[in-house]
Motif scaffolding. Structure first.
Motif, PDB file in Angstrom:
ATOM      1  N   ALA A  74       0.831  -1.214   0.000  1.00 62.39           N
ATOM      2  CA  ALA A  74       0.000   0.000   0.000  1.00 62.39           C
ATOM      3  C   ALA A  74       0.862   1.259   0.000  1.00 62.39           C
ATOM      4  CB  ALA A  74      -0.928  -0.009   1.208  1.00 62.39           C
ATOM      5  N   ARG A  75       1.948   1.259   0.787  1.00 59.56           N
ATOM      6  CA  ARG A  75       2.840   2.426   0.816  1.00 59.56           C
ATOM      7  C   ARG A  75       3.494   2.630  -0.538  1.00 59.56           C
ATOM      8  NH1 ARG A  75       8.015   3.196   0.854  1.00 59.56           N
ATOM      9  NH2 ARG A  75       8.501   1.046   1.314  1.00 59.56           N
ATOM     10  N   ARG A  76       3.893   1.545  -1.183  1.00 63.06           N
ATOM     11  CA  ARG A  76       4.542   1.651  -2.496  1.00 63.06           C
ATOM     12  C   ARG A  76       3.563   2.176  -3.548  1.00 63.06           C
ATOM     13  NH1 ARG A  76       8.522   3.322  -5.039  1.00 63.06           N
ATOM     14  NH2 ARG A  76       8.864   2.308  -6.990  1.00 63.06           N
ATOM     15  N   ARG A  77       2.317   1.682  -3.516  1.00 64.82           N
ATOM     16  CA  ARG A  77       1.309   2.172  -4.464  1.00 64.82           C
ATOM     17  C   ARG A  77       1.053   3.660  -4.266  1.00 64.82           C
ATOM     18  NH1 ARG A  77      -2.970  -2.772  -4.147  1.00 64.82           N
ATOM     19  NH2 ARG A  77      -1.842  -4.153  -5.536  1.00 64.82           N
ATOM     20  N   LEU A  78       0.957   4.081  -3.013  1.00 64.19           N
ATOM     21  CA  LEU A  78       0.754   5.494  -2.724  1.00 64.19           C
ATOM     22  C   LEU A  78       1.940   6.317  -3.207  1.00 64.19           C
ATOM     23  CD1 LEU A  78      -0.947   7.715  -1.377  1.00 64.19           C
ATOM     24  CD2 LEU A  78       0.337   7.250   0.708  1.00 64.19           C
ATOM     25  N   SER A  79       3.145   5.809  -3.022  1.00 59.65           N
ATOM     26  CA  SER A  79       4.350   6.506  -3.463  1.00 59.65           C
ATOM     27  C   SER A  79       4.369   6.663  -4.983  1.00 59.65           C
ATOM     28  CB  SER A  79       5.576   5.735  -2.985  1.00 59.65           C
ATOM     29  OG  SER A  79       6.746   6.266  -3.505  1.00 59.65           O
TER      30      SER A  79
END
Length: 87
Positions: A74-79
């Motif tokens: 999720a953090r990578r997608r947001l990034s």
């Protein structure tokens, strides 16, 4: 600063959380990091209170993303979304 130097996340060599120029010590154990990350996210949800702040949520997510795959994803997608939006 070299292109390979990590500026965000937990540095595996030193075991410290790097957030740009700031470097904070982190527990070496997985359960310790999960407890710290969960505590930061929980405290950030109470950010309207004095001392606690909403800044704790992204820092807690960064700590949790080191050990928990769904949070990392999720953090990578947001990034990636943020970079495309700004770029």
């Amino acid at each position: 600063m070299s292109a390979t130097e990590k500026t965000f996340g937990i540095d595996p060599a030193s075991g410290r959380l790097k957030l740009g120029r700031v470097s904070l010590p982190m527990p070496r154990s997985r359960s310790g990091r999960i407890a710290v990350g969960g505590g930061l996210v929980a405290g950030g949800c109470l950010g309207f209170l004095p001392v606690l702040g909403f800044w704790m949520v992204p820092v807690g997510v960064a700590v949790l993303s080191h050990d928990l795959h769904p949070v990392r994803r999720a953090r990578r997608r947001l990034s990636v979304w943020w970079r495309r939006r700004k770029g």
